[in-house]
Design an enzyme around this catalytic site. Sequence first.
Site, PDB file in Angstrom:
ATOM      1  N   ARG A 100      41.620  42.492  42.244  1.00 14.94           N
ATOM      2  CA  ARG A 100      42.392  41.625  41.567  1.00 14.94           C
ATOM      3  C   ARG A 100      42.177  40.096  42.284  1.00 14.94           C
ATOM      4  O   ARG A 100      41.143  39.731  42.306  1.00 14.94           O
ATOM      5  CB  ARG A 100      44.067  42.052  41.670  1.00 14.94           C
ATOM      6  CG  ARG A 100      44.367  43.134  41.020  1.00 14.94           C
ATOM      7  CD  ARG A 100      45.797  43.602  41.090  1.00 14.94           C
ATOM      8  NE  ARG A 100      46.265  44.507  39.805  1.00 14.94           N
ATOM      9  CZ  ARG A 100      47.295  45.078  39.677  1.00 14.94           C
ATOM     10  NH1 ARG A 100      48.224  44.537  40.688  1.00 14.94           N
ATOM     11  NH2 ARG A 100      47.633  45.643  38.738  1.00 14.94           N
ATOM     12  N   SER A 101      43.377  39.422  42.782  1.00 11.45           N
ATOM     13  CA  SER A 101      42.981  37.865  43.158  1.00 11.45           C
ATOM     14  C   SER A 101      42.378  37.631  44.246  1.00 11.45           C
ATOM     15  O   SER A 101      41.835  36.564  44.580  1.00 11.45           O
ATOM     16  CB  SER A 101      44.397  37.161  42.993  1.00 11.45           C
ATOM     17  OG  SER A 101      44.850  36.998  41.732  1.00 11.45           O
ATOM     18  N   ALA A 102      41.929  38.836  45.125  1.00  7.92           N
ATOM     19  CA  ALA A 102      41.120  38.694  46.399  1.00  7.92           C
ATOM     20  C   ALA A 102      39.681  38.116  45.646  1.00  7.92           C
ATOM     21  O   ALA A 102      38.937  37.472  46.518  1.00  7.92           O
ATOM     22  CB  ALA A 102      41.053  40.024  47.049  1.00  7.92           C
ATOM     23  N   LYS A 114      39.277  35.654  43.824  1.00  8.76           N
ATOM     24  CA  LYS A 114      39.028  34.066  43.872  1.00  8.76           C
ATOM     25  C   LYS A 114      38.372  33.602  45.099  1.00  8.76           C
ATOM     26  O   LYS A 114      37.795  32.866  44.863  1.00  8.76           O
ATOM     27  CB  LYS A 114      40.587  33.603  43.691  1.00  8.76           C
ATOM     28  CG  LYS A 114      41.453  33.935  42.497  1.00  8.76           C
ATOM     29  CD  LYS A 114      42.842  33.203  42.459  1.00  8.76           C
ATOM     30  CE  LYS A 114      43.466  33.010  41.076  1.00  8.76           C
ATOM     31  NZ  LYS A 114      43.952  34.584  40.629  1.00  8.76           N
TER      32      LYS A 114
END
Length: 410
Positions: free
Chosen positions: A81-83, A85
Amino acid sequence: MVDVQGAVADGFEPVREAFARNLTERGDPGAAVAVHVDGRRVVDLWGGTRNDSADGARAPGAEPAHGAGDPWEAGTATVVRSATKGVAATVLHLLHQRGRLDLDAPVGTYWPEFKAHGKEGVLVRHLLSHRAGLPVLDTPLTPAEALDGVSGPAALAAQRPVWEPGTAHGYHAQTYSWLLGELVMRMTGRSIGRWFAEEIARPLGLDLWMGLPDGERHRVATLRDVTAPPPPAAAGLRVRAKNTVLDAYRDPDSLTRRAFGAIDPLPDENDSAYRAAELAASGGIATARSLSRFYAALIGHVEAEDELPAVRSLFTAATLMQARSQESHGPDRVLVVGTRFGLGYMLHSPSSPMLGTGSFGHPGRGGSLALADPESGTSFAYVTRGTQPSVTSDPRAQALLRAVKSCPRR
């Protein structure tokens, strides 16, 4: 009894103990954790299951029994997921380091269509620090549009900012994918996933992808929601902050809900098309050992491990300082709580604790976390297939970080 696989260096036994408790007490169905110190891997653990192959045998609505399914293996990867980014931001920092990108240039310099509707003053650094004023789309994308590589950038080029760019910050939960992806495509002629694979992942020997190759599909764990255990009474500020974010998410008119709902309905993260898409905000897939090795390479040399060669630091000292220098802090218009961001990386804060005040990295909504702490020479990665209702701070990742901090530096 949960069978924890892997190894820890002498002195890092508390991390094994915390990881085992995640599996037995904190609802983790399958996960992995890795730690490097001064470029040497000192923790490499995995356990639980990578799927729920016994689903058909359980009662409707019941969670799978711990141990049901195929075991998590050393090479098992999962959606983080947002890791993602922080991984994607590294592409822009290296382009800057190589003289290809000016972080203070308007985005429209590289992407002319983007300048429409009051976005002439949006700088590249605003995209990385969540200050562009573009966390939402007036018309959310369908899952098919979100994955096609064209509709997202077109929607953002036509979108008006919801605040004056550069004057405030708010987490660009989904739109970060198309903002960074299109910028890299315009500059290099390569997709962000391809650039990352060719310039970073392959030289470092990483099992870390933005855009999963067909040949690796069999290695990826199946995500599923799990029930979080009751928070400890002493959790205080962090518990209240997490509840505040979740309360805002329940309001359909809030920036929080609209930001996470820029794709509506949310796509199936276990679908092969989603995993093959190069979503820089949320679609990265990694093993814990590769994600930790990646962050270790941002802060220093990395020793040879397994069949992988030693590698030199990816970042110069100037780029490392630039990456983790504070760009945004205070009340976040999307996440509601106070947050701190550098250029593409989340920074240590009360709402998202890391290893130290100089740490930088990124959590993934629901559990995963990866970061580096230059002062202690430590990198850390925790990946899980069991998603809990956490946004900036997950209790399982925090338990592992506390264990790491209790270990002597070797």
